[in-house]
Design a protein around this motif. Structure first.
Motif, PDB file in Angstrom:
ATOM      1  N   ASP A   1     -28.081  24.220  37.017  1.00  0.00           N
ATOM      2  CA  ASP A   1     -28.802  23.659  38.169  1.00  0.00           C
ATOM      3  C   ASP A   1     -29.908  24.615  38.617  1.00  0.00           C
ATOM      4  O   ASP A   1     -31.027  24.200  38.922  1.00  0.00           O
ATOM      5  CB  ASP A   1     -27.820  23.415  39.325  1.00  0.00           C
TER       6      ASP A   1
ATOM      7  N   GLN B   1     -33.892  23.830  38.710  1.00  0.00           N
ATOM      8  CA  GLN B   1     -34.621  23.887  39.981  1.00  0.00           C
ATOM      9  C   GLN B   1     -35.723  24.943  39.943  1.00  0.00           C
ATOM     10  O   GLN B   1     -36.823  24.734  40.456  1.00  0.00           O
ATOM     11  CB  GLN B   1     -33.637  24.159  41.127  1.00  0.00           C
TER      12      GLN B   1
ATOM     13  N   TYR C   1     -25.612  15.898  35.572  1.00  0.00           N
ATOM     14  CA  TYR C   1     -25.854  15.976  37.001  1.00  0.00           C
ATOM     15  C   TYR C   1     -27.313  16.347  37.178  1.00  0.00           C
ATOM     16  O   TYR C   1     -27.801  17.294  36.548  1.00  0.00           O
ATOM     17  CB  TYR C   1     -24.952  17.026  37.647  1.00  0.00           C
TER      18      TYR C   1
ATOM     19  N   ARG D   1     -22.420  24.918  35.568  1.00  0.00           N
ATOM     20  CA  ARG D   1     -23.310  24.016  36.286  1.00  0.00           C
ATOM     21  C   ARG D   1     -24.196  24.781  37.266  1.00  0.00           C
ATOM     22  O   ARG D   1     -25.362  24.422  37.494  1.00  0.00           O
ATOM     23  CB  ARG D   1     -22.487  22.967  37.030  1.00  0.00           C
TER      24      ARG D   1
ATOM     25  N   PRO E   1     -29.817  18.000  39.389  1.00  0.00           N
ATOM     26  CA  PRO E   1     -29.999  18.802  40.607  1.00  0.00           C
ATOM     27  C   PRO E   1     -31.257  18.370  41.357  1.00  0.00           C
ATOM     28  O   PRO E   1     -31.367  18.567  42.552  1.00  0.00           O
ATOM     29  CB  PRO E   1     -30.119  20.237  40.076  1.00  0.00           C
TER      30      PRO E   1
END
Lengths: 980, 416, 95
Positions: free
Chosen positions: A629, A633, A926, A625, A928
């Protein structure tokens, strides 16, 4: 150890002695021996145990039809369970052991079953073990399962390799006995391309086992000379140790060559076996015939063999099954056995012939009109009881009994395409009949021609017919006596008389089956397990049929026969798989940036047969992760790059290209200007979404279509169907260019800045000149031709740039180099997935083959003003229900909660069960960007339920949480970023 | 005659003279209330439940060959209820529950063996799909468990994890799944139906339907006309051929599915395993044979045999996950004809002809459905309304767009 | 099985992908009053005879031609192979 039953003669090489080990004892034999012949030569008759009663078992036959003498060959990972000792070619260091016993072979504790045989009659297990119900799984079945099977698998991966190959010929001859050799010789001399297969390691068939003569030679010498002549011909391929296992459609035969089974280990680089697929115009089946026994009380003891097997052991292998042998027969075959034995100096303890007019002999006793009624000898035959024509009985000492009950032609391959054999009264046997596989003819004993001269003649004639040759060749002299047989199947009386010796099916079992109404031959087989053992009833089925016919008062052909199925003999599963195993199970497709990605330490993931970079971990990142992430980003913050080559690419050219796309996409393409790209949704004709992608119009008559990775092949196929079958005269051509172009997505606010350093200065990619959804053929890196598309899966300012595949590696390196000032970050499929979920784009989880445009929130894309594939059926009521599933976004009420894919949706309160199911989560991640988990879901009437709170349940993974229904466009819903 | 351990012992001591035929061999009567065409698993189960649960006693089963000779006699014996969709899961779970009490119910040991079924997972997307499926099963009252690779490896130590082309990322298990001695199912139902008065008529082929004014009055057979109040057809594999005699075209194609059995081996595989990245599934019978299969051959066929490419494809799948089976020998391969429907799901429905009912389209999943199929067909034949768990199996679902497509491949029968 | 490709000669069937009943060429007119029913029958009710069937095969691992193969579903004997495009033209799909 001395070979106490080794006798003179035979086709074994006595100049060499081989050592081998059976049940922890060392013995010797010679090249040319089988394990069975070598054990018999060493005085060993007991080689195994039967399946149900654990009765002692020795070889019944000398060939691949063997039901009894099954051993575990080799050991460790190479262990081969259930291997017929009668076909194992002896090699130095051979190791084998017997199977299916508890304690030593001679003292099998499980033989207690034999004492309870009255309770273990046919089908007994169908009538009991039902109470109490719970006991079946806990007690009864474990006991039954423990008794299952004969040999054991090692549990270790098969260390050997297997190969496959194709062969082509004018004539395939299956079996190298007298008819096969003559067929092959006739065809070879006529110049045809011939393949001759034989399961044995020595060609010649029965000629090697009989004392007959052909011309001036022994049969065996004639066979050897003929084989030598064939071997010298360039148009002949001799394939010994090769079993033709099946006749498949259109003249394709399966054959398995045992390349290394006669060796201690395969030679380096050599496979254990090869599966050959032989494509042939004509085939002659010369598979010979299999002798069958006569059932009588206790006819299953080691030492009781088929007469033909006794002759094989004595004549071919120089191994006497015993020093004193009796014969039981219903034809002249038994007398042949007795003569051969006598000639070898083995005492013939008597010939028991059921025929009153049995031929006499000066050399030994012949009991005409007599039968064998019982036998004795716990672990091997010691004596037989004979009932003479006058009804008197007496016992005869003997160590072996040669039983001849007639011959069954090996018709198996003639039945592989559902042909049914026919009953031949004079042979009392089934012969090939009905419709044979096209191109197949049958010769020799397999066709019911039982004399040597007849076999030679029919082999030659079959070859002449198959190849349209006019003149029959000259044939050598050979015996031409017809087979005289009096059908006789079993000796009536008390006690158990075995039909299927491996599965322990007796005459009584057949009677019980009939008594209980299992009277169809298939019912008999399935109820008693007759013929279902590893020999598939080669020596037992016809006997069972005969008894069933007797009971039913019908003729044998009226009772019918079970179906012969491939393979002819049991075949290693490994050879059917060939080299497709382990990492080589399927081809691996690598992207153009694969080597570069490996250098970056990428973690790869399978996407169909492709390997794609899943993420690119960096030093210090301990969880995937963290990497993903960061990649998201970095892309949203500056710029990222991803290899998207795996997406399907189809070039569509021609003056009707736009009209064609109008047919395959549900939305319109006719008005798409040159230099622009459009998102397109394809429906199946049943109105369900098939695939989505983009179509870029590079010229009036030239589009580039992209498909999802998973559907690249099926979409192409579909488009060819539409083009060729539905609109055959549209001026349009298709070609898949998936592998011709390396394609990279460059995404993020700084994407343009990076690409401006890649594309040649002549290409203006400013926002005005090259806006969102623009496309163009460009040059880059100083003249390299490429394609540029301003399309975005990530929701960022993004481009996909394509170059010929061979430049893909160079391009990714150049992009990384020029992107360095912007900290360009490679991203993998995980980050790609996160960004598309953040944008609410459908992918494979949503396009799951059951969803419509309406479900996907794309209902308005389906043009109602033109005809396209799927439009009409997409209007069906069931696909347009008011509460139809609609794609929505989900946000957890507690930001810490996950929203796992595969969870189901329920109302916020109320029951949790299937009846109250509201929908399900398709994709989750998820985010980010948003700082919490998000998901895409299909929810009943979801478009009208934004803001509603639902319960998300996944009882399988122990999750229950509350979520809010939101728009699936989590991030930048207006799309400002991608137009920047 | 009731079967029991006691009975077996008694007969053993008295020379097995007392065993009676498991079913009679009656002559066809001129008229029955209900005639079931097809003496396979589904037809016999239908007759059994008609007599046992729906008080129908003037019932005949008509079979052109020998009973149990269709797909109930040539399948890979697996039972399970691991379905996804609303239209299917309640039906298959009902079936599994019927299996669980079946042997005591029909007094015949069919060796129902719930040693579990395991579907291997090879990708994240597949895991998501299996979680959705497992949840659907649990929400429908079935059992399901998600297993980790380590848990699977502990149960199947010879599973190829390390050298796998497609990594094994876990599995979805249904512990109540398992296998059944398939022939015994036909025999058990036949015996149970026969003892309740059903006439089982073998070697009697239907050659036509007598239809008058849109009403079916009975069947023409090779043994003469047999009148019937209602006729129920359960001849999966031959549905196209049979229903053509009533002038019907079906949303069904006939395809050949091959199956395979190895030589008998000492027990090594505890349950059923299916490979999620290739076409292969396997179990081990109580007799020791590895029973395995894969994909259909893929072309329309009424010939109960297949070709080598699929044999190879199946064995490749087997070697990919269980490379120990390379040295086991394939003993026998055979083919059965499947009613491949247009959405992969079956049909149990009335036809447009009064008094004529249809049960078919089972694709290659018919065996596990046998009890529920028989029960629901008996319900339909008795009440003229579908049993609640079979309500989706309608003819008109294709025209209305209510397909039950577990695989999501659409109107392409060879892909289901 | 072996399919005798009209352009390429005999090819192994494993090079092909199967679709089924060649009636799938006869896509109905979408602009008639009976279109809904016609398309339902076109898509779902296909020929399934025990005997001769005209069917579509796609030479996927070859020249990508769609073929109409006439094959017996009981014996698997193939008696005729045509290019599907020719069949479609003969069926009047050119317009």
């Amino acid at each position: 150890m001395s070979q106490i039953n080794r006798i003179d003669g035979g086709q074994i090489d006595r100049t060499q002695t081989l050592k081998f080990n059976f049940n922890a004892k060392t013995y010797t034999g010679h090249p040319g021996d089988t394990l069975a012949s070598a054990l018999l030569a060493n005085g060993v008759r007991l080689m195994g145990r039967s399946f149900k009663y654990h009765r002692p078992r020795g070889p019944l036959t000398a060939g691949s039809e063997e039901p009894n003498a099954l051993v575990e060959l080799r050991g460790g990972a190479r262990a081969e369970p259930n291997t017929r000792a009668t076909t194992i070619e002896l090699y130095n260091g051979l190791w084998a052991r017997s199977q299916n016993h508890l304690g030593p072979l001679g003292l099998d504790v499980m033989a207690v079953n034999d004492l309870f045989s009255d309770f273990l009659s046919a089908g007994f297990y169908y009538k009991t073990f039902m109470w109490p119900a719970a006991f079946w799984e806990k007690l009864y079945e474990p006991v039954i399962r423990r008794a299952a099977g004969l040999g054991a698998l090692s549990g270790k991966a098969d260390p050997d390799t297997y190969d496959k190959g194709y062969l082509h010929c004018d004539l395939l001859v299956i079996g190298a006995g007298p008819s096969g050799l003559m067929a092959a010789r006739t065809a070879a001399r006529a110049g045809a391309q011939v393949i001759l297969t034989d399961e044995d390691f020595r060609m010649g068939g029965r000629l090697n086992s009989e004392t007959l003569e052909i011309g001036e030679q022994t049969g065996a010498d004639w066979a050897a000379d003929t084989v030598a002549e064939l071997a010298a011909q360039p148009n002949v391929r001799l394939m010994p140790r090769t079993t033709s296992i099946g006749a498949f459609d259109h003249g394709i035969y399966g054959a398995v060559e045992r390349v290394s089974d006669h060796l201690h280990r395969p030679e380096d680089g050599k496979p254990r076996q090869i599966l050959w697929r032989i494509y042939t115009r004509q085939t002659i089946l010369c598979a010979g015939a299999t002798e069958r026994p006569i059932a009588f009380r206790n006819n299953d003891r080691p030492g009781i063999m088929l007469g033909s097997a006794v002759r094989s052991y004595v004549n071919r292998f120089g191994a006497a099954p015993a020093r004193q042998i009796a014969v039981f027969t219903n034809s002249d075959d038994g007398h042949k056995t007795a003569q051969d034995l006598h000639a070898k100096g083995i005492r013939v303890a008597g010939v028991i012939d059921i025929r009153k007019d049995a031929p006499r002999s000066d050399a030994y006793d012949v009991f005409a009109g007599s039968k064998v009624t019982d036998s004795k000898g716990r672990l091997g035959l010691r004596r037989i009881e004979v009932e003479r024509a006058d009804g008197t009985r007496h016992w005869i000492d003997c160590g072996a009994l040669a039983v001849s009950g007639g011959w069954n032609p090996n018709v198996h391959l003639t039945c592989h395409q559902r042909g049914r054999p026919q009953w031949n009264e004079s042979l009392a046997a089934f012969v090939p009949g009905g419709v044979l596989p096209p191109g197949l003819s049958v010769a020799g004993a397999a066709n019911g021609v039982m004399s040597t001269a007849g076999a030679l003649r029919s082999g030659a004639a079959a070859a002449c017919t198959a190849l349209s040759l006019k003149a029959m060749p000259d044939l050598p002299e050979a015996e031409d006596a017809p087979l005289s047989i009096t059908p006789f199947w079993h000796v009536a009386g008390k006690g158990r008389a075995w039909l299927d010796q491996q599965n322990d099916v007796t005459v009584k079992d057949v009677k019980l089956s009939h008594q209980e109404g299992y009277r169809s031959v298939e019912h008999l087989k399935r109820y008693t397990t007759l013929g279902m053992a590893t020999d598939q009833g080669k020596t037992s089925n016809v006997g069972g049929l005969a008894i069933l016919a007797e009971l039913a008062g019908k003729s044998i052909p009226d009772v019918g026969t079970t179906i012969f199925r491939p393979p002819y003999t049991p075949t290693a599963i490994g050879v059917f798989a060939g080299r497709s195993r382990g990492k080589a199970f399927k081809p691996t497709r690598k992207t153009p940036s694969h080597i570069w990605a490996e250098e970056q330490g990428a973690v790869f993931v399978e996407a169909g047969n492709w390997l794609r970079a899943q993420w690119f971990p960096r030093a210090g990142e301990t969880h995937w992760r963290q990497s993903v992430d960061r990649e998201v980003q970095a892309t949203r913050g500056s710029v990222g790059v991803c290899d998207v080559t795996t997406l399907g690419k189809i070039d569509v050219q021609g003056s009707d290209a736009a009209a064609f796309l109008n047919k395959v996409y549900c939305n319109g393409f006719a008005k798409l200007p040159v230099g622009r790209t459009r998102y397109g949704l394809m429906l199946r004709e049943d109105g369900i979404a098939m695939d989505d992608g983009t179509a870029a119009r590079l010229a009036e008559d030239h589009f580039v279509v992209t498909t999802t990775t998973a559907n690249a092949v099926s979409v192409y196929r579909h488009m060819e169907f539409v083009r060729q079958c539905l609109f055959p005269d549209m001026d349009v051509q298709l070609i898949s260019t998936t592998e011709s172009w390396a394609q990279f997505a460059v995404a993020g606010p700084n994407a343009r800045k990076v690409l401006q350093k890649i594309v040649d200065p002549s290409c203006d990619i400013s926002n005005d000149a090259f806006p969102f959804m623009a496309c163009a053929e460009i040059t880059l890196c100083g003249g390299l031709r490429g394609r540029l598309f301003r399309i975005s899966f990530s929701g960022e300012l993004a481009y996909e740039i394509a170059v010929p595949t061979r430049y893909g590696d160079a391009l990714i390196r150049r992009i990384m180099e020029v992107g360095a000032p912007y900290d360009i970050t490679p991203y993998g499929t995980e980050a790609l997935g996160v960004m598309r979920i953040e944008k609410g784009h459908a992918a494979g989880n949503e396009l799951n083959g059951t969803t419509t445009a309406l479900n996907l929130g794309l209902g308005r894309m389906v043009s109602q003003t033109k005809d396209s594939i799927g439009t009409v059926l997409s209007r069906r009521e069931g696909l347009n229900a008011p509460d139809a599933l609609r794609q929505v976004g989900l946000r957890p009420l507690d930001p810490k909660d996950k929203v796992p894919a595969g969870a189901h949706l329920m109302a916020a309160t109320g029951p949790v069960d299937a009846a109250h199911d509201q929908g399900y989560v398709t994709s989750a991640c998820y985010s980010p960007t948003l700082g919490h988990h998000i998901a895409l879901a299909f929810l009943k009437n979801g478009a009208e339920r934004l803001g509603e709170t639902l319960r998300l349940v996944s009882p399988l993974t122990g999750v229950e949480t509350h979520v809010e229904v939101v728009s699936p466009h989590f991030f930048d819903p207006q799309g400002d970023r991608l137009r920047a | 005659m009731r079967y029991s351990g006691f009975r077996v012992i008694k007969e053993a001591l008295t020379g097995h003279k007392g065993w009676q035929p498991a079913w009679r061999d009656p002559e066809p009567q001129p008229h029955y209330d209900i005639v079931v065409v097809g003496g396979g698993g589904h037809g016999l189960a239908t007759a059994y439940y008609l007599a046992r649960k729906f008080s129908q006693h003037r019932v005949a089963v008509i079979e052109k060959g020998w009973i149990g000779g269709g797909n109930v006699g040539r399948n890979t014996t697996i039972i399970r209820s691991n379905y996804l969709l609303d239209g299917n899961e309640p039906f298959y779970e009902f079936s599994l529950k019927l299996w669980e009490g079946l042997e005591q119910d029909f007094n015949f040991n069919a060796m129902i063996s719930q040693r579990g079924i395991l579907n291997l997972i090879h990708s994240d997307a597949q895991r998501d799909a299996f979680i959705r499926r497992g949840n659907a099963m649990l929400l429908n009252g079935a059992d399901a468990e998600l297993l980790s690779t380590a848990q699977i490896k502990a149960r199947y130590p010879f599973l190829n994890v390390d050298d796998a082309r497609f990594p094994i990322k876990g599995g979805l298990a249904q512990h109540r799944g398992g296998t059944v001695r398939h022939d015994a199912v036909a025999w058990g139902y036949a015996r149970g139906a026969d003892s309740r008065g059903v006439d089982i008529i073998q070697n009697c082929e239907v050659t036509g339907f007598r239809i008058n004014d849109g009403k079916c009055l009975g069947v023409e057979t090779t043994r003469g006309f047999i009148g019937a109040g209602k006729v129920g057809c359960a001849v999966a594999g031959s549905s196209g051929r049979l229903m053509a005699l009533a002038g019907m075209r079906l949303p069904i194609e006939s395809h050949v599915l091959q199956a395979f059995v190895s030589e008998g081996l000492k027990p090594i595989l505890p349950g059923v395993v299916t490979f999620g990245a290739g076409h292969f599934y396997v179990s081990q019978s109580d007799k020791g044979g590895l029973v395995f299969g894969g994909d259909i051959d893929g072309y329309n066929s009424y010939s109960q045999r297949g070709n080598l490419p699929v044999v190879e494809d199946v064995c490749e799948g087997g070697m990919a996950i269980f490379p120990m089976i390379g040295r086991a020998r394939l003993l026998r391969m055979w083919g059965g004809i499947m009613d491949m429907s247009m959405d992969g799901s079956p049909i149990i429905d009335r036809t447009h002809i009064d008094g004529l009912y249809f049960n078919g389209g089972w694709c290659y999943g018919g065996f596990k459905a046998t009890p529920a199929s028989g029960y629901c067909f008996a319900h339909l034949l008795t009440h003229d309304t579908p049993h609640p768990v079979a309500g989706a199996y309608r003819f008109d679902r294709f025209e209305k767009g209510l397909m039950i497509d577990e695989k999501g491949v659409g109107a392409q029968p060879n892909l289901h | 099985m072996i399919i005798n490709h009209p352009l390429l000669g005999p090819r192994d069937a494993s090079e092909f992908t199967y679709l089924g009943d060649a009636a799938l060429i006869d896509r109905p007119d979408p602009d008639t009053a009976t279109a809904a029913r016609d398309f339902y029958e076109y898509q779902y009710l296909r020929d399934n005879p025990a005997g001769t069937l005209r069917e579509l095969w796609y030479h996927e691992a070859g020249d990508r031609a769609w073929l109409v193969v006439t094959r017996n579903t009981l014996t698997h004997e193939i008696t005729h192979v045509e290019l599907a495009r020719d069949v479609a033209r003969k069926a009047g799909r050119s317009t």
